[in-house]
Design a protein around this motif. Structure first.
Motif, PDB file in Angstrom:
ATOM      1  N   GLY A 252       4.842  -4.733 -10.676  1.00 26.23           N
ATOM      2  CA  GLY A 252       3.917  -5.836 -10.784  1.00 26.23           C
ATOM      3  C   GLY A 252       2.998  -5.834  -9.379  1.00 26.23           C
ATOM      4  N   ILE A 253       3.090  -4.906  -8.529  1.00 22.55           N
ATOM      5  CA  ILE A 253       2.974  -4.012  -7.417  1.00 22.55           C
ATOM      6  C   ILE A 253       1.288  -3.326  -7.993  1.00 22.55           C
ATOM      7  CG2 ILE A 253       2.313  -2.767  -5.308  1.00 22.55           C
ATOM      8  CD1 ILE A 253       5.406  -4.486  -4.283  1.00 22.55           C
TER       9      ILE A 253
ATOM     10  N   LYS B 183       1.945 -11.284  -7.440  1.00 20.78           N
ATOM     11  CA  LYS B 183       3.317 -13.019  -7.622  1.00 20.78           C
ATOM     12  C   LYS B 183       4.068 -12.966  -8.671  1.00 20.78           C
ATOM     13  CE  LYS B 183      -1.413 -16.142  -7.411  1.00 20.78           C
ATOM     14  NZ  LYS B 183      -1.488 -17.611  -8.032  1.00 20.78           N
ATOM     15  N   ALA B 184       3.684 -11.511  -9.354  1.00 15.94           N
ATOM     16  CA  ALA B 184       5.132 -10.816 -10.607  1.00 15.94           C
ATOM     17  C   ALA B 184       5.901 -10.410  -9.905  1.00 15.94           C
ATOM     18  CB  ALA B 184       4.398 -10.259 -11.886  1.00 15.94           C
ATOM     19  N   ALA B 185       5.199  -9.325  -9.156  1.00 10.81           N
ATOM     20  CA  ALA B 185       6.302  -8.933  -8.195  1.00 10.81           C
ATOM     21  C   ALA B 185       7.685  -9.587  -7.030  1.00 10.81           C
ATOM     22  CB  ALA B 185       5.352  -7.726  -7.308  1.00 10.81           C
TER      23      ALA B 185
ATOM     24  N   ASP C  60       0.438  -1.069  -0.038  1.00 10.62           N
ATOM     25  CA  ASP C  60       0.027   0.009   0.098  1.00 10.62           C
ATOM     26  C   ASP C  60       0.886   1.280   0.034  1.00 10.62           C
ATOM     27  OD1 ASP C  60      -2.202  -1.767   0.007  1.00 10.62           O
ATOM     28  OD2 ASP C  60      -2.452  -1.130   2.006  1.00 10.62           O
ATOM     29  N   GLN C  61       2.233   1.037   1.130  1.00 12.61           N
ATOM     30  CA  GLN C  61       3.222   2.129   0.711  1.00 12.61           C
ATOM     31  C   GLN C  61       2.834   2.283  -0.519  1.00 12.61           C
ATOM     32  OE1 GLN C  61       1.172   3.801   3.399  1.00 12.61           O
ATOM     33  NE2 GLN C  61       3.817   4.566   3.302  1.00 12.61           N
ATOM     34  N   VAL C  62       3.712   1.630  -1.127  1.00 12.64           N
ATOM     35  CA  VAL C  62       4.372   1.588  -2.450  1.00 12.64           C
ATOM     36  C   VAL C  62       3.184   2.140  -3.602  1.00 12.64           C
ATOM     37  CG1 VAL C  62       5.154   0.596  -5.276  1.00 12.64           C
ATOM     38  CG2 VAL C  62       5.642   0.032  -3.128  1.00 12.64           C
TER      39      VAL C  62
ATOM     40  N   TRP D 258       9.384   3.348 -11.359  1.00 10.05           N
ATOM     41  CA  TRP D 258       8.705   1.672 -11.246  1.00 10.05           C
ATOM     42  C   TRP D 258       7.588   1.445 -11.484  1.00 10.05           C
ATOM     43  CZ3 TRP D 258       7.185   3.538  -4.625  1.00 10.05           C
ATOM     44  CH2 TRP D 258       8.559   4.520  -3.854  1.00 10.05           C
ATOM     45  N   SER D 259       7.543   2.307 -12.638  1.00  7.50           N
ATOM     46  CA  SER D 259       6.188   1.393 -13.398  1.00  7.50           C
ATOM     47  C   SER D 259       6.416   0.709 -14.446  1.00  7.50           C
ATOM     48  CB  SER D 259       5.808   2.787 -14.799  1.00  7.50           C
ATOM     49  OG  SER D 259       6.410   3.437 -14.873  1.00  7.50           O
TER      50      SER D 259
END
Length: 340
Positions: free
Chosen positions: A115-116, A122-124, A95-97, A107-108
């Motif tokens: 992933g997040i 799962k990807a993360a 949630d913080q991310v 980050w994208s």
């Protein structure tokens, strides 16, 4: 005649006093037998807990333990509150991310953040320990301890569990709350000894579990003392890991931060095995317990193959050595407290 009346009054008063004392003793006995663990079903587990506490608190008894040595330790995730479908602290990091993402456009296209942000946990996690460490670093460091605490408090107030939609502070186990209260009423000192972050857990441990911050042992990162531009002292959280309080780290943490071997220990996973072994190895009466998640209807059912809260080797050892295994479905009348 007056003398006779006075004599009768005195006799009646003495009789009344005796009756009162008897009543107090009788009602005291009834009070002592009042169910201190109402959310636990009657059975072997509940009786063994009550018997153990009775033995170690009976002054003059063969198993009496002085109050200073009545140390009880509890894992947190999966033992005191729910850990499925994902650890609460990891959900906090996710949630913080999302909250910090606008300031980090890079980050994208970078895991584990990509992933997040796409809702693909799962990807993360596929980025492995390195990715998880990076995720925890950006959400748990580079700020003062006070700023971190404020952020956690806000998250605890706003966040809701993805399955039950209850606040995380209400995802606690009512039977364990009763057990800890029962122990404290009988001279025990209760501690959390968990793999979770110590500063994260300290934000809710006292108001949720009744355990003050100084009785919380957890994993921790390094913290640096420095002065700000106005000369005020600060403690700043850094990204390097100082101590991991999980598996064999738990007995080390108990020794380092508590300084006494517990006489009672409760966990729920293989990460608690060494803590229970350390407790069992002491002299005198001992109680080792594991919460076995068997209730798919009211909570979750998982053990040997679960990626979260795996209970495999510890369950085998518990069976072999006679440790108490709490069957959530059979032994708990209630799982969570009533919703507020």
């Amino acid at each position: 005649m007056p003398g006779t009346v006075a004599s009768v009054v005195r006799k009646l008063a003495i009789a009344g006093l005796i009756t009162t004392l008897c009543f107090v003793r009788l009602t005291g006995a009834v009070s002592a037998q009042t169910d201190a663990l109402p959310s636990w079903n009657a059975g072997l587990v509940k009786q063994r807990i009550i018997d153990f506490v009775g033995r170690v608190t009976k002054d003059g008894g063969a198993d009496f333990v002085p109050e200073a040595h009545r140390i009880a330790v509890f894992d947190n995730d999966g033992t005191l509150w729910a850990e499925q479908p994902i650890y609460s602290q990891f959900q906090y990091a996710i949630d913080q991310v999302s909250a910090l993402a606008p300031a980090h456009p890079e980050w994208s296209s970078k895991e584990p953040f990509k992933g997040i942000l796409a809702g693909d946990t799962k990807a993360a996690l596929a980025s492995g320990e390195r990715g998880v460490a990076e995720l925890m670093a950006v959400t748990h460091s580079g700020m003062t301890t006070e700023a971190f605490g404020i952020t956690v408090d806000k998250w605890l107030e706003d966040a809701r569990h993805p399955t039950t939609h209850r606040p995380y502070t209400q995802m606690v186990y009512q039977p364990m709350l009763e057990l800890m209260k029962f122990l404290r009423a009988n001279g025990f000192k209760t501690f959390i000894v968990s793999g979770g972050g110590v500063e994260f857990m300290r934000r809710f441990a006292e108001r949720v579990h009744g355990i003050p911050p100084e009785q919380v042992v957890g994993s921790s990162g390094t913290v640096k003392f420095e002065m700000d531009a106005e000369g005020r002292p600060l403690l700043v959280k850094e990204s390097t890991i100082d101590f991991i309080d999980d598996g064999p780290g738990k007995p080390v943490g108990i020794n380092r931060f508590i300084g006494r071997r517990p006489i009672l220990a409760f966990g729920n996973s293989d990460g608690d095995q060494q803590m229970l072994e350390w407790t069992a190895a002491g002299e005198g009466p001992r109680f080792m317990g594991l919460v076995h998640h068997t209730d798919a209807a009211r909570e979750w059912a998982y053990d040997r193959k679960s990626p979260i809260g795996k209970l495999d080797k510890a369950l085998t050892e518990a069976t072999a050595k006679g440790w108490m295994v709490v069957d959530m479905k059979a032994d708990w009348k209630d799982v969570f407290p009533p919703e507020n």
